[in-house]
Scaffold this motif. Structure first.
Motif, PDB file in Angstrom:
ATOM      1  N   GLU A 162       0.853  -1.183   0.000  1.00  0.00           N
ATOM      2  CA  GLU A 162       0.000   0.000   0.000  1.00  0.00           C
ATOM      3  C   GLU A 162       0.892   1.237   0.000  1.00  0.00           C
ATOM      4  OE1 GLU A 162      -2.785  -0.241   3.238  1.00  0.00           O
ATOM      5  OE2 GLU A 162      -3.267  -2.333   2.815  1.00  0.00           O
ATOM      6  N   PRO A 163       1.238   1.768  -1.162  1.00  0.00           N
ATOM      7  CA  PRO A 163       2.194   2.878  -1.264  1.00  0.00           C
ATOM      8  C   PRO A 163       1.889   4.038  -0.309  1.00  0.00           C
ATOM      9  CG  PRO A 163       1.635   2.067  -3.438  1.00  0.00           C
ATOM     10  CD  PRO A 163       0.706   1.374  -2.481  1.00  0.00           C
ATOM     11  N   GLY A 164       2.884   4.401   0.469  1.00  0.00           N
ATOM     12  CA  GLY A 164       2.748   5.526   1.381  1.00  0.00           C
ATOM     13  C   GLY A 164       2.419   5.142   2.810  1.00  0.00           C
ATOM     14  N   LYS A 165       2.040   3.896   3.043  1.00  0.00           N
ATOM     15  CA  LYS A 165       1.611   3.529   4.390  1.00  0.00           C
ATOM     16  C   LYS A 165       2.784   3.477   5.373  1.00  0.00           C
ATOM     17  CE  LYS A 165      -1.819   0.706   6.685  1.00  0.00           C
ATOM     18  NZ  LYS A 165      -2.836  -0.352   6.489  1.00  0.00           N
ATOM     19  N   LEU A 166       3.898   2.902   4.938  1.00  0.00           N
ATOM     20  CA  LEU A 166       5.047   2.789   5.835  1.00  0.00           C
ATOM     21  C   LEU A 166       5.716   4.140   6.068  1.00  0.00           C
ATOM     22  CD1 LEU A 166       6.489  -0.543   4.458  1.00  0.00           C
ATOM     23  CD2 LEU A 166       5.572  -0.176   6.757  1.00  0.00           C
ATOM     24  N   VAL A 167       5.913   4.907   5.001  1.00  0.00           N
ATOM     25  CA  VAL A 167       6.508   6.226   5.190  1.00  0.00           C
ATOM     26  C   VAL A 167       5.546   7.131   5.945  1.00  0.00           C
ATOM     27  CG1 VAL A 167       5.738   7.259   3.004  1.00  0.00           C
ATOM     28  CG2 VAL A 167       7.837   8.053   4.077  1.00  0.00           C
ATOM     29  N   GLY A 168       4.241   6.908   5.770  1.00  0.00           N
ATOM     30  CA  GLY A 168       3.259   7.671   6.542  1.00  0.00           C
ATOM     31  C   GLY A 168       3.356   7.350   8.018  1.00  0.00           C
ATOM     32  N   ALA A 169       3.512   6.055   8.343  1.00  0.00           N
ATOM     33  CA  ALA A 169       3.657   5.664   9.748  1.00  0.00           C
ATOM     34  C   ALA A 169       4.926   6.254  10.338  1.00  0.00           C
ATOM     35  CB  ALA A 169       3.668   4.143   9.866  1.00  0.00           C
ATOM     36  N   PHE A 170       6.007   6.213   9.571  1.00  0.00           N
ATOM     37  CA  PHE A 170       7.259   6.806  10.051  1.00  0.00           C
ATOM     38  C   PHE A 170       7.080   8.293  10.331  1.00  0.00           C
ATOM     39  CE2 PHE A 170      10.916   9.414   9.115  1.00  0.00           C
ATOM     40  CZ  PHE A 170      11.862   8.898   9.973  1.00  0.00           C
ATOM     41  N   THR A 171       6.510   8.999   9.367  1.00  0.00           N
ATOM     42  CA  THR A 171       6.339  10.442   9.502  1.00  0.00           C
ATOM     43  C   THR A 171       5.435  10.793  10.677  1.00  0.00           C
ATOM     44  OG1 THR A 171       6.601  10.641   7.099  1.00  0.00           O
ATOM     45  CG2 THR A 171       5.685  12.534   8.244  1.00  0.00           C
ATOM     46  N   PHE A 172       4.340  10.054  10.827  1.00  0.00           N
ATOM     47  CA  PHE A 172       3.393  10.320  11.903  1.00  0.00           C
ATOM     48  C   PHE A 172       4.017  10.063  13.268  1.00  0.00           C
ATOM     49  CE2 PHE A 172       0.284   8.719  14.946  1.00  0.00           C
ATOM     50  CZ  PHE A 172      -0.608   9.773  15.007  1.00  0.00           C
ATOM     51  N   PHE A 173       4.590   8.883  13.448  1.00  0.00           N
ATOM     52  CA  PHE A 173       5.108   8.525  14.775  1.00  0.00           C
ATOM     53  C   PHE A 173       6.361   9.314  15.140  1.00  0.00           C
ATOM     54  CE2 PHE A 173       2.456   4.716  14.096  1.00  0.00           C
ATOM     55  CZ  PHE A 173       1.745   4.754  15.289  1.00  0.00           C
ATOM     56  N   TYR A 174       7.219   9.574  14.158  1.00  0.00           N
ATOM     57  CA  TYR A 174       8.374  10.414  14.475  1.00  0.00           C
ATOM     58  C   TYR A 174       7.901  11.790  14.924  1.00  0.00           C
ATOM     59  CZ  TYR A 174      12.386  13.396  14.343  1.00  0.00           C
ATOM     60  OH  TYR A 174      13.356  14.300  14.727  1.00  0.00           O
ATOM     61  N   GLY A 175       6.999  12.396  14.145  1.00  0.00           N
ATOM     62  CA  GLY A 175       6.493  13.710  14.510  1.00  0.00           C
ATOM     63  C   GLY A 175       5.855  13.717  15.883  1.00  0.00           C
ATOM     64  N   LEU A 176       5.082  12.668  16.186  1.00  0.00           N
ATOM     65  CA  LEU A 176       4.418  12.581  17.487  1.00  0.00           C
ATOM     66  C   LEU A 176       5.430  12.449  18.619  1.00  0.00           C
ATOM     67  CD1 LEU A 176       1.779  12.318  19.123  1.00  0.00           C
ATOM     68  CD2 LEU A 176       1.901   9.838  18.711  1.00  0.00           C
ATOM     69  N   PHE A 177       6.392  11.533  18.456  1.00  0.00           N
ATOM     70  CA  PHE A 177       7.401  11.324  19.496  1.00  0.00           C
ATOM     71  C   PHE A 177       8.225  12.588  19.716  1.00  0.00           C
ATOM     72  CE2 PHE A 177       7.513   6.564  18.191  1.00  0.00           C
ATOM     73  CZ  PHE A 177       6.381   6.320  18.959  1.00  0.00           C
ATOM     74  N   ARG A 178       8.632  13.213  18.629  1.00  0.00           N
ATOM     75  CA  ARG A 178       9.444  14.433  18.737  1.00  0.00           C
ATOM     76  C   ARG A 178       8.644  15.547  19.408  1.00  0.00           C
ATOM     77  NH1 ARG A 178      13.818  16.801  15.904  1.00  0.00           N
ATOM     78  NH2 ARG A 178      14.245  18.779  16.979  1.00  0.00           N
ATOM     79  N   PHE A 179       7.382  15.688  19.031  1.00  0.00           N
ATOM     80  CA  PHE A 179       6.531  16.723  19.615  1.00  0.00           C
ATOM     81  C   PHE A 179       6.421  16.539  21.125  1.00  0.00           C
ATOM     82  CE2 PHE A 179       2.565  18.717  20.873  1.00  0.00           C
ATOM     83  CZ  PHE A 179       2.593  19.914  20.173  1.00  0.00           C
ATOM     84  N   LEU A 180       6.236  15.293  21.576  1.00  0.00           N
ATOM     85  CA  LEU A 180       6.068  15.028  22.999  1.00  0.00           C
ATOM     86  C   LEU A 180       7.368  15.222  23.780  1.00  0.00           C
ATOM     87  CD1 LEU A 180       3.780  11.859  22.808  1.00  0.00           C
ATOM     88  CD2 LEU A 180       3.106  14.204  23.361  1.00  0.00           C
ATOM     89  N   VAL A 181       8.481  14.741  23.239  1.00  0.00           N
ATOM     90  CA  VAL A 181       9.756  14.857  23.955  1.00  0.00           C
ATOM     91  C   VAL A 181      10.179  16.308  24.102  1.00  0.00           C
ATOM     92  CG1 VAL A 181      12.228  14.315  23.861  1.00  0.00           C
ATOM     93  CG2 VAL A 181      10.551  12.545  23.342  1.00  0.00           C
ATOM     94  N   GLU A 182       9.795  17.144  23.148  1.00  0.00           N
ATOM     95  CA  GLU A 182      10.174  18.556  23.218  1.00  0.00           C
ATOM     96  C   GLU A 182       9.635  19.236  24.486  1.00  0.00           C
ATOM     97  OE1 GLU A 182      12.030  20.618  21.375  1.00  0.00           O
ATOM     98  OE2 GLU A 182      12.608  19.219  19.792  1.00  0.00           O
ATOM     99  N   PHE A 183       8.597  18.680  25.094  1.00  0.00           N
ATOM    100  CA  PHE A 183       8.072  19.267  26.333  1.00  0.00           C
ATOM    101  C   PHE A 183       9.066  19.131  27.485  1.00  0.00           C
ATOM    102  CE2 PHE A 183       3.834  18.676  24.265  1.00  0.00           C
ATOM    103  CZ  PHE A 183       3.402  19.992  24.366  1.00  0.00           C
ATOM    104  N   VAL A 184       9.959  18.143  27.400  1.00  0.00           N
ATOM    105  CA  VAL A 184      10.955  17.981  28.465  1.00  0.00           C
ATOM    106  C   VAL A 184      12.364  18.214  27.911  1.00  0.00           C
ATOM    107  CG1 VAL A 184       9.556  16.408  29.847  1.00  0.00           C
ATOM    108  CG2 VAL A 184      11.065  15.467  28.082  1.00  0.00           C
ATOM    109  N   ARG A 185      12.440  18.895  26.793  1.00  0.00           N
ATOM    110  CA  ARG A 185      13.729  19.195  26.173  1.00  0.00           C
ATOM    111  C   ARG A 185      13.977  20.695  26.216  1.00  0.00           C
ATOM    112  NH1 ARG A 185      15.517  17.267  20.056  1.00  0.00           N
ATOM    113  NH2 ARG A 185      17.062  18.908  19.694  1.00  0.00           N
TER     114      ARG A 185
END
Length: 292
Positions: free
Chosen positions: A216-239
């Motif tokens: 399913e083209p885009g699903k894996l890169v979409g998951a990477f983009t979504f979860f990286y963005g989410l993790f980075r957004f959350l960690v920035e609160f304690v960074r």
């Protein structure tokens, strides 16, 4: 075992870490550089395993070329992104310092843009499905993120906000022209190594090996983009924000890294949501008959 201070925090210098892995006097090899090399070569090794599976969007020769374009995109994009997003005023006054990659200062978001451009160029040149190539590359990126964040910890840079948690770390900090022991801080580099490296790799590996996501083209890169963005957004609160961007964070309510991650979260969610509609018949190996 790390020596504890009287307030219970871990002292960074007690861990026996040194940003320089090899010092020959006339030449220094830093862990930061080794982290990039390890991420690229281990990612390449993993890519070769992925493309051996039925339905790969490229052949071995494409993967070989991709290493060059991806590495170029990471280094050039990462550096240019850091200059533009994080410290433009300084580099306008000191343009030659842009070349000092050994001093650190790389932007993941810039590196991602550079890599995307490299993949698109190679895909157009070789007539490959660029979105499916992105899917495979995305599965390999967490290796580089993991080693890169560990290198940030070894470099005692990009540390977290002050805290009193039991695993807080006191880093050497430059204050008033002198290097002193800073307050206990979140080891945010380790948080990011775990989330952006280990956990993100586990999510993508499960999707690739245990589901039909690679069809399913885009699903894996979409998951990477979504979860990286989410993790980075959350960690920035304690960074801790970069010193030159403290005012920006205070005035906007979010760190620069969070603002750059918001579009990633939205784009990743859209790519995953729409991926099923792009499902297509794909080839078991490059140049052979198609399978569903």
């Amino acid at each position: 075992m790390a020596i504890q201070s009287v307030i219970g925090a871990i002292i960074w210098s007690d861990l026996g870490l040194d940003p320089v892995a090899l010092d020959l006097g006339f030449f220094q090899l830093r862990w930061y550089s080794l982290a990039y090399l390890a991420g690229i070569f281990i990612g390449y090794w993993y890519m070769l395993k992925l493309i051996k599976q039925p339905g790969a969007p490229m052949a071995r020769r494409h993967a070989d070329d991709l290493v060059f374009y991806a590495a170029l995109g990471i280094i050039l994009g990462g550096r240019v992104g850091y200059v533009l997003f994080y410290n433009l005023s300084y580099y306008l006054q000191n343009p030659l310092d842009i070349l000092k990659l050994w001093d650190g200062g790389m932007s993941f978001h810039g590196g991602m843009i550079g890599t995307v451009l490299g993949i698109i160029y190679l895909s157009r040149k070789e007539k490959l499905n660029w979105l499916r190539v992105h899917d495979y590359v995305a599965c390999c990126v967490p290796f580089g993120l993991f080693f890169g964040r560990l290198a940030n910890f070894v470099n005692h840079e990009l540390w977290g906000a002050p805290t009193n948690v039991a695993w807080a770390v006191r880093f050497p900090e430059l204050i008033g022209g002198m290097t002193v022991l800073g307050p206990p801080r979140h080891p945010s580099q380790i948080y990011e190594a775990i989330l952006e490296g280990l956990l993100l790799f586990a999510i993508l590996a499960w999707m690739f090996w245990k589901t039909q996501s690679r069809y399913e083209p885009g699903k894996l890169v979409g998951a990477f983009t979504f979860f990286y963005g989410l993790f980075r957004f959350l960690v920035e609160f304690v960074r801790e924000p970069d010193a030159q961007l403290v005012g920006f964070a205070q005035s906007t309510g979010l760190h620069m890294g969070q603002w750059l991650s918001l579009p990633m979260i939205l784009l990743g969610a859209w790519l995953m949501w729409t991926a099923k509609g792009r499902r297509q018949r794909v080839e078991p190996t490059a140049g052979t008959e198609s399978v569903a």
